[in-house]
Design a protein around this motif. Structure first.
Motif, PDB file in Angstrom:
ATOM      1  N   GLU A  25       0.834  -1.205   0.000  1.00 40.20           N
ATOM      2  CA  GLU A  25       0.000   0.000   0.000  1.00 40.20           C
ATOM      3  C   GLU A  25       0.872   1.259   0.000  1.00 40.20           C
ATOM      4  O   GLU A  25       0.565   2.225  -0.693  1.00 40.20           O
ATOM      5  N   GLU A  26       1.951   1.239   0.767  1.00 43.15           N
ATOM      6  CA  GLU A  26       2.863   2.383   0.783  1.00 43.15           C
ATOM      7  C   GLU A  26       3.520   2.556  -0.584  1.00 43.15           C
ATOM      8  O   GLU A  26       3.683   3.675  -1.068  1.00 43.15           O
ATOM      9  N   LEU A  31       3.980   5.162  -5.863  1.00 42.36           N
ATOM     10  CA  LEU A  31       3.812   4.999  -7.305  1.00 42.36           C
ATOM     11  C   LEU A  31       2.914   6.088  -7.883  1.00 42.36           C
ATOM     12  O   LEU A  31       3.218   6.663  -8.933  1.00 42.36           O
ATOM     13  N   ALA A  32       1.856   6.418  -7.177  1.00 39.16           N
ATOM     14  CA  ALA A  32       0.953   7.490  -7.628  1.00 39.16           C
ATOM     15  C   ALA A  32       1.687   8.827  -7.671  1.00 39.16           C
ATOM     16  O   ALA A  32       1.525   9.602  -8.621  1.00 39.16           O
ATOM     17  N   GLU A  33       2.527   9.076  -6.664  1.00 38.35           N
ATOM     18  CA  GLU A  33       3.306  10.317  -6.645  1.00 38.35           C
ATOM     19  C   GLU A  33       4.290  10.365  -7.810  1.00 38.35           C
ATOM     20  O   GLU A  33       4.438  11.403  -8.465  1.00 38.35           O
ATOM     21  N   TYR A  34       4.962   9.237  -8.080  1.00 40.97           N
ATOM     22  CA  TYR A  34       5.923   9.198  -9.181  1.00 40.97           C
ATOM     23  C   TYR A  34       5.220   9.447 -10.518  1.00 40.97           C
ATOM     24  O   TYR A  34       5.744  10.150 -11.384  1.00 40.97           O
ATOM     25  N   LEU A  38       5.937  12.409 -13.133  1.00 43.05           N
ATOM     26  CA  LEU A  38       6.223  12.124 -14.533  1.00 43.05           C
ATOM     27  C   LEU A  38       5.294  12.934 -15.441  1.00 43.05           C
ATOM     28  O   LEU A  38       5.746  13.528 -16.428  1.00 43.05           O
ATOM     29  N   ALA A  39       4.023  12.975 -15.096  1.00 43.68           N
ATOM     30  CA  ALA A  39       3.062  13.733 -15.901  1.00 43.68           C
ATOM     31  C   ALA A  39       3.436  15.216 -15.918  1.00 43.68           C
ATOM     32  O   ALA A  39       3.349  15.876 -16.968  1.00 43.68           O
ATOM     33  N   ALA A  40       3.871  15.740 -14.772  1.00 40.43           N
ATOM     34  CA  ALA A  40       4.261  17.155 -14.704  1.00 40.43           C
ATOM     35  C   ALA A  40       5.493  17.424 -15.566  1.00 40.43           C
ATOM     36  O   ALA A  40       5.543  18.425 -16.294  1.00 40.43           O
ATOM     37  N   ASP A  70      12.034   4.689 -14.968  1.00 44.53           N
ATOM     38  CA  ASP A  70      12.730   3.550 -14.342  1.00 44.53           C
ATOM     39  C   ASP A  70      12.212   3.281 -12.933  1.00 44.53           C
ATOM     40  O   ASP A  70      11.968   2.132 -12.556  1.00 44.53           O
ATOM     41  N   VAL A  71      12.061   4.346 -12.157  1.00 44.75           N
ATOM     42  CA  VAL A  71      11.579   4.200 -10.774  1.00 44.75           C
ATOM     43  C   VAL A  71      10.159   3.635 -10.768  1.00 44.75           C
ATOM     44  O   VAL A  71       9.829   2.764  -9.957  1.00 44.75           O
TER      45      VAL A  71
END
Length: 119
Positions: A25-26, A31-34, A38-40, A70-71
């Motif tokens: 879950e963490e 992953l959502a933050e990454y 990426l979108a930004a 990659d991350v």
């Protein structure tokens, strides 16, 4: 008071499964933050302002974009692995290792001492 090694092992597997699920879950949150980052970066690179960046800055943003990809890929793999561990722990894991453990019972007493083969 004593507990059989098998029960203790199942309890340990359940704890590992819970930790793995929490980790999954963490990782999903990270992953959502990454993906947002990426979108930004991609939006900035595709914007008029991004297209006018000096070559060095644009190259740096391209590198950041590649690093984020990659991350994200590695984090997705970690999520899958953590969920697999959580699933194995929740179902008992099965397999040969569990069968081998059944033959060697160890009683664990409250003082922490064990008596091999005691029933």
């Amino acid at each position: 008071r004593a507990t059989r090694g098998g029960k203790r092992q199942c309890s340990a597997r359940a704890r590992v499964a819970a930790i793995a699920m929490q980790s999954a879950e963490e990782l999903k949150s990270s992953l959502a933050e990454y993906r947002e980052q990426l979108a930004a970066v991609e939006a900035h690179l595709g914007s008029d302002e991004g297209k006018e960046l000096p070559e060095a800055e644009r190259a740096e943003l391209d590198k950041v974009r590649g690093d984020l990809v990659d991350v994200i890929t590695m984090t997705e793999e970690l999520v899958r692995d953590a969920e697999a561990v959580a699933g194995d722990g929740a179902t008992g894991g099965g397999g040969e290792a569990e069968e081998e453990d059944e033959g060697d019972e160890l009683l664990i007493f409250e003082d922490g001492a064990g008596a091999p083969g005691a029933a």
